[in-house]
Design a protein around this motif. Structure first.
Motif, short mmCIF file in Angstrom:
data_model
loop_
_atom_site.label_atom_id
_atom_site.label_comp_id
_atom_site.label_asym_id
_atom_site.label_seq_id
_atom_site.Cartn_x
_atom_site.Cartn_y
_atom_site.Cartn_z
N ARG A 44 -30.87 -40.97 40.46
CA ARG A 44 -29.54 -41.34 40.34
C ARG A 44 -28.56 -40.56 40.76
N ARG A 45 -27.35 -40.77 40.96
CA ARG A 45 -26.68 -39.63 42.00
C ARG A 45 -26.11 -38.31 41.07
N GLU A 46 -26.04 -38.36 39.76
CA GLU A 46 -25.86 -37.15 38.98
C GLU A 46 -27.18 -36.31 39.20
N VAL A 47 -28.12 -36.87 39.06
CA VAL A 47 -29.48 -36.11 39.15
C VAL A 47 -29.39 -35.51 40.68
N PHE A 48 -29.22 -36.21 41.50
CA PHE A 48 -29.18 -35.90 43.00
C PHE A 48 -28.40 -34.46 43.11
N GLU A 49 -27.08 -34.69 42.53
CA GLU A 49 -26.20 -33.82 42.75
C GLU A 49 -26.58 -32.32 41.93
N GLN A 52 -29.20 -30.71 44.16
CA GLN A 52 -28.44 -29.95 45.25
C GLN A 52 -27.75 -28.66 44.90
N ARG A 53 -27.30 -28.81 43.72
CA ARG A 53 -26.54 -27.57 43.28
C ARG A 53 -27.59 -26.47 42.82
N ASN A 55 -30.49 -26.14 44.22
CA ASN A 55 -30.96 -25.62 45.44
C ASN A 55 -30.17 -24.91 46.20
N LEU A 56 -28.94 -24.86 46.05
CA LEU A 56 -27.84 -24.06 46.58
C LEU A 56 -27.91 -22.58 46.08
N ARG A 57 -27.91 -22.74 44.77
CA ARG A 57 -27.83 -21.68 43.97
C ARG A 57 -28.97 -20.85 44.06
N ALA A 58 -30.07 -21.23 44.24
CA ALA A 58 -31.53 -20.78 44.65
C ALA A 58 -31.40 -20.15 45.69
N SER A 59 -30.91 -20.84 47.13
CA SER A 59 -31.02 -20.24 48.28
C SER A 59 -30.18 -18.93 48.34
N GLN A 60 -29.15 -18.87 47.21
CA GLN A 60 -28.31 -17.62 47.56
C GLN A 60 -28.71 -16.54 46.68
N LEU A 61 -29.86 -16.53 46.02
CA LEU A 61 -30.48 -15.52 45.01
C LEU A 61 -30.97 -14.28 45.87
N GLY A 62 -30.60 -13.05 45.66
CA GLY A 62 -31.04 -11.84 46.48
C GLY A 62 -32.47 -11.58 46.01
N PRO A 63 -33.11 -10.59 46.33
CA PRO A 63 -34.38 -9.94 46.06
C PRO A 63 -34.55 -9.54 44.60
N LYS A 64 -33.30 -8.96 44.17
CA LYS A 64 -33.31 -8.63 42.74
C LYS A 64 -33.49 -9.69 41.80
N GLU A 65 -32.95 -10.71 42.11
CA GLU A 65 -32.87 -11.89 41.32
C GLU A 65 -34.48 -12.66 41.32
N LEU A 66 -34.88 -12.48 42.59
CA LEU A 66 -36.19 -13.02 42.73
C LEU A 66 -37.33 -12.43 42.05
#
Length: 83
Positions: A44-49, A52-53, A55-66
Motif C-alpha cells: 500500500r502507498r502508506e507502507v511503501f512511503e 522509504q523513510r 531506509n533513508l533514515r538508516a542510510s544516514q546513520l553514522g558509525p556511532k549509531e550503528l
C-alpha cells in the motif's frame, strides 16, 4: 494516469505477469486482489512511503549509531577451550 472502470470479479493485467482483480466493493471501499511474482514488491502507498523513510533514515546513520546493531565480535575468551 490510466483510469479504468471495472466491476466485481473483473481484472486488469499489468505487463505480462501482474493481475489486479476487483474482489469486493462496499460503499466507498474497494478490495483488490493482486497476483504478482514474488520478486515484485507490492505495498500500500502508506507502507511503501514508511519503508522509504526508514531506509533513508538508516542510510544516514553514522558509525556511532550503528554500534550494537549487527553481529557482535566474539570476545577473546569466547569459543576457546583450555587444555
Amino acid at each position: 494516469m490510466l483510469v479504468l472502470s471495472r466491476q466485481r470479479d473483473e481484472s486488469i493485467i499489468i505487463g505480462e505477469n501482474i493481475v489486479v482483480t476487483i474482489v469486493d466493493i462496499r460503499g466507498d471501499k474497494v478490495r483488490l486482489g493482486i497476483e504478482a511474482p514474488t520478486e515484485v514488491p507490492v505495498h500500500r502507498r502508506e507502507v511503501f512511503e514508511a519503508i522509504q523513510r526508514e531506509n533513508l533514515r538508516a542510510s544516514q546513520l553514522g558509525p556511532k549509531e550503528l554500534r550494537g546493531l549487527g553481529p557482535q565480535e566474539p570476545s577473546s575468551s569466547a569459543g576457546h577451550r583450555k587444555g
